[in-house]
Design a protein around this motif. Structure first.
Motif, mmCIF file in Angstrom:
data_model
loop_
_atom_site.group_PDB
_atom_site.id
_atom_site.type_symbol
_atom_site.label_atom_id
_atom_site.label_comp_id
_atom_site.label_asym_id
_atom_site.label_seq_id
_atom_site.Cartn_x
_atom_site.Cartn_y
_atom_site.Cartn_z
ATOM 1 N N ALA A 72 0.830 -1.209 0.000
ATOM 2 C CA ALA A 72 0.000 0.000 0.000
ATOM 3 C C ALA A 72 0.863 1.256 0.000
ATOM 4 O O ALA A 72 1.977 1.261 0.549
ATOM 5 C CB ALA A 72 -0.902 -0.014 1.231
ATOM 6 N N PRO A 73 0.362 2.329 -0.600
ATOM 7 C CA PRO A 73 1.075 3.607 -0.522
ATOM 8 C C PRO A 73 1.346 3.991 0.931
ATOM 9 O O PRO A 73 0.511 3.780 1.818
ATOM 10 C CB PRO A 73 0.094 4.591 -1.189
ATOM 11 N N GLY A 74 2.527 4.534 1.166
ATOM 12 C CA GLY A 74 2.932 4.885 2.518
ATOM 13 C C GLY A 74 3.710 3.800 3.225
ATOM 14 O O GLY A 74 4.236 4.028 4.317
ATOM 15 N N SER A 75 3.786 2.607 2.630
ATOM 16 C CA SER A 75 4.556 1.506 3.223
ATOM 17 C C SER A 75 6.047 1.663 2.925
ATOM 18 O O SER A 75 6.439 2.309 1.952
ATOM 19 C CB SER A 75 4.094 0.157 2.662
ATOM 20 N N ILE A 76 6.855 1.031 3.756
ATOM 21 C CA ILE A 76 8.292 0.905 3.529
ATOM 22 C C ILE A 76 8.576 -0.550 3.186
ATOM 23 O O ILE A 76 8.075 -1.456 3.866
ATOM 24 C CB ILE A 76 9.087 1.313 4.781
ATOM 25 N N GLU A 103 24.555 -8.254 8.044
ATOM 26 C CA GLU A 103 25.165 -9.501 7.599
ATOM 27 C C GLU A 103 24.120 -10.605 7.669
ATOM 28 O O GLU A 103 23.176 -10.545 8.460
ATOM 29 C CB GLU A 103 26.357 -9.847 8.499
ATOM 30 N N GLU A 104 24.270 -11.635 6.840
ATOM 31 C CA GLU A 104 23.219 -12.636 6.673
ATOM 32 C C GLU A 104 22.723 -13.210 7.996
ATOM 33 O O GLU A 104 21.524 -13.338 8.228
ATOM 34 C CB GLU A 104 23.714 -13.761 5.765
ATOM 35 N N ALA A 105 23.625 -13.543 8.886
ATOM 36 C CA ALA A 105 23.231 -14.185 10.143
ATOM 37 C C ALA A 105 22.567 -13.211 11.111
ATOM 38 O O ALA A 105 21.940 -13.626 12.080
ATOM 39 C CB ALA A 105 24.450 -14.813 10.810
ATOM 40 N N LEU A 106 22.693 -11.922 10.838
ATOM 41 C CA LEU A 106 22.185 -10.914 11.767
ATOM 42 C C LEU A 106 20.953 -10.196 11.229
ATOM 43 O O LEU A 106 20.361 -9.378 11.929
ATOM 44 C CB LEU A 106 23.282 -9.878 12.057
ATOM 45 N N ALA A 107 20.564 -10.468 10.004
ATOM 46 C CA ALA A 107 19.524 -9.691 9.343
ATOM 47 C C ALA A 107 18.136 -10.058 9.856
ATOM 48 O O ALA A 107 17.867 -11.196 10.235
ATOM 49 C CB ALA A 107 19.593 -9.901 7.836
ATOM 50 N N PHE A 108 17.260 -9.069 9.852
ATOM 51 C CA PHE A 108 15.856 -9.240 10.208
ATOM 52 C C PHE A 108 15.035 -9.336 8.928
ATOM 53 O O PHE A 108 15.315 -8.665 7.938
ATOM 54 C CB PHE A 108 15.394 -8.031 11.026
ATOM 55 N N SER A 109 13.988 -10.182 8.928
ATOM 56 C CA SER A 109 13.020 -10.181 7.841
ATOM 57 C C SER A 109 11.642 -10.412 8.429
ATOM 58 O O SER A 109 11.499 -11.030 9.493
ATOM 59 C CB SER A 109 13.355 -11.251 6.788
ATOM 60 N N GLY A 110 10.630 -9.889 7.753
ATOM 61 C CA GLY A 110 9.270 -10.022 8.242
ATOM 62 C C GLY A 110 8.534 -8.704 8.125
ATOM 63 O O GLY A 110 9.004 -7.752 7.485
ATOM 64 N N VAL A 111 7.356 -8.640 8.735
ATOM 65 C CA VAL A 111 6.520 -7.443 8.703
ATOM 66 C C VAL A 111 6.530 -6.808 10.084
ATOM 67 O O VAL A 111 6.357 -7.497 11.100
ATOM 68 C CB VAL A 111 5.076 -7.780 8.281
ATOM 69 N N ALA A 112 6.760 -5.519 10.120
ATOM 70 C CA ALA A 112 6.790 -4.787 11.379
ATOM 71 C C ALA A 112 6.060 -3.460 11.193
ATOM 72 O O ALA A 112 5.575 -3.147 10.105
ATOM 73 C CB ALA A 112 8.233 -4.567 11.828
ATOM 74 N N LYS A 113 5.977 -2.711 12.259
ATOM 75 C CA LYS A 113 5.394 -1.368 12.228
ATOM 76 C C LYS A 113 6.411 -0.394 12.809
ATOM 77 O O LYS A 113 7.263 -0.761 13.617
ATOM 78 C CB LYS A 113 4.120 -1.304 13.075
ATOM 79 N N VAL A 114 6.317 0.847 12.395
ATOM 80 C CA VAL A 114 7.119 1.888 13.036
ATOM 81 C C VAL A 114 6.512 2.132 14.413
ATOM 82 O O VAL A 114 5.354 2.549 14.538
ATOM 83 C CB VAL A 114 7.116 3.182 12.210
ATOM 84 N N GLY A 115 7.288 1.839 15.452
ATOM 85 C CA GLY A 115 6.800 1.991 16.815
ATOM 86 C C GLY A 115 7.299 3.232 17.506
ATOM 87 O O GLY A 115 6.734 3.658 18.530
ATOM 88 N N TYR A 154 12.219 3.081 14.612
ATOM 89 C CA TYR A 154 12.295 1.871 15.431
ATOM 90 C C TYR A 154 11.194 0.896 15.013
ATOM 91 O O TYR A 154 10.018 1.277 14.935
ATOM 92 C CB TYR A 154 12.152 2.229 16.914
ATOM 93 N N LEU A 155 11.565 -0.352 14.754
ATOM 94 C CA LEU A 155 10.631 -1.345 14.251
ATOM 95 C C LEU A 155 10.074 -2.199 15.390
ATOM 96 O O LEU A 155 10.834 -2.759 16.188
ATOM 97 C CB LEU A 155 11.320 -2.244 13.220
ATOM 98 N N TYR A 156 8.743 -2.297 15.433
ATOM 99 C CA TYR A 156 8.049 -3.061 16.462
ATOM 100 C C TYR A 156 7.174 -4.120 15.797
ATOM 101 O O TYR A 156 6.700 -3.943 14.669
ATOM 102 C CB TYR A 156 7.139 -2.150 17.289
ATOM 103 N N GLN A 157 6.952 -5.217 16.501
ATOM 104 C CA GLN A 157 5.941 -6.205 16.151
ATOM 105 C C GLN A 157 4.990 -6.291 17.332
ATOM 106 O O GLN A 157 5.380 -6.709 18.420
ATOM 107 C CB GLN A 157 6.578 -7.564 15.830
ATOM 108 N N GLY A 158 3.750 -5.862 17.109
ATOM 109 C CA GLY A 158 2.849 -5.675 18.238
ATOM 110 C C GLY A 158 3.386 -4.561 19.121
ATOM 111 O O GLY A 158 3.776 -3.501 18.639
ATOM 112 N N ASN A 159 3.465 -4.820 20.414
ATOM 113 C CA ASN A 159 4.026 -3.833 21.349
ATOM 114 C C ASN A 159 5.488 -4.115 21.672
ATOM 115 O O ASN A 159 6.061 -3.475 22.550
ATOM 116 C CB ASN A 159 3.212 -3.826 22.657
ATOM 117 N N GLY A 201 3.175 3.654 13.287
ATOM 118 C CA GLY A 201 2.183 2.753 12.720
ATOM 119 C C GLY A 201 2.422 2.414 11.263
ATOM 120 O O GLY A 201 1.775 1.508 10.718
ATOM 121 N N THR A 202 3.356 3.110 10.601
ATOM 122 C CA THR A 202 3.679 2.799 9.205
ATOM 123 C C THR A 202 4.137 1.344 9.087
ATOM 124 O O THR A 202 4.923 0.861 9.902
ATOM 125 C CB THR A 202 4.784 3.744 8.689
#
Length: 230
Positions: A72-76, A103-115, A154-159, A201-202
């Motif tokens: 959606a527009p506004g997403s990162i 680095e590969e072993a340290l990278a994050f992937s998934g869906v988060a929100k700007v917290g 800052y990236l959050y998942q839930g709270n 919330g982005t």
């Protein structure tokens, strides 16, 4: 000597290639971050950096690009394989920024929100970072010497704080590489520009390895010209 038919074919091919290059340039317009996003404090601190100002390689400089994904527009969206972050706009385009990724072993992937959003944030190293990097302080005050740079997203998942950030850098020479402790680094000018566009919330989508428009993905090969990659 070339026959007349071969020569004509060669000339035709050269025009076709020129046409492809023209299409590539039209679909990717390099555009520096607007200076209007800089606040007086930003101008003062960025004028007194302890590091050498280095422009990212041309392929990783901020650009407006045609965008084919469905976020959606506004997403990162972060494509770690390709070292790009996209801010999705509402007109079939995105602002594409070059980034440093983990680095590969340290990278994050998934869906988060700007917290949380912060200007010139303090850096508080995690216990894991302190173990890996050795003798570093418990807190580094915000400023041009700080590895978080001018802004922290800052990236959050839930709270829950994921402990992953999108932030500026005091090492702009590494934009386009995978060397960080997992966070997404941007030039300070680029992260200030992005910061002005997002809000709490982005949605932030960090693509898993080989899921983006990278050389590993056939879809990435198909859209290589669309995104203006060399």
């Amino acid at each position: 000597m070339l026959t007349r038919g071969v020569l004509a074919a060669a000339i035709g091919l050269s025009f076709m290639l020129a046409g492809c290059n023209s299409a590539t340039m039209m679909s990717s317009k390099r555009e520096p971050a607007p200076k209007s996003s800089l606040k007086p404090r930003d101008k003062v601190l960025l004028a007194n950096t302890p590091y050498k100002e280095v422009a990212p390689p041309e392929a990783y400089q901020r650009a407006i690009v045609t965008y084919h994904r469905k976020e959606a527009p506004g997403s990162i969206v972060v494509d770690s394989d390709a070292r790009y972050l996209y801010y999705v706009q509402g007109d079939g385009t995105a602002i594409r920024y070059g980034v440093t990724v983990g680095e590969e072993a340290l990278a994050f992937s998934g869906v988060a929100k700007v917290g949380r959003l912060a200007e010139w944030p303090d850096w508080i190293p995690t216990a894991d970072i302190k173990r890996r990097l050795g003798n570093i302080p418990d807190r580094v005050a915000g400023g041009p010497k700080n590895p978080l740079g001018a802004r922290g997203i800052y990236l959050y998942q839930g709270n829950k704080d994921t402990l992953f950030r999108i932030h500026g850098t005091n090492q702009p020479e590494y934009i386009g590489e995978a060397i960080s402790s997992g966070c997404i680094r941007m030039t300070n000018e680029d992260v200030i520009d992005l910061y002005e566009r997002v809000k709490t919330g982005t949605t932030v989508v960090v693509l898993a390895p080989k899921q983006g428009d990278s050389p590993f993905n056939p879809r990435g090969q198909q859209h290589a010209n669309l995104f203006g990659r060399d």
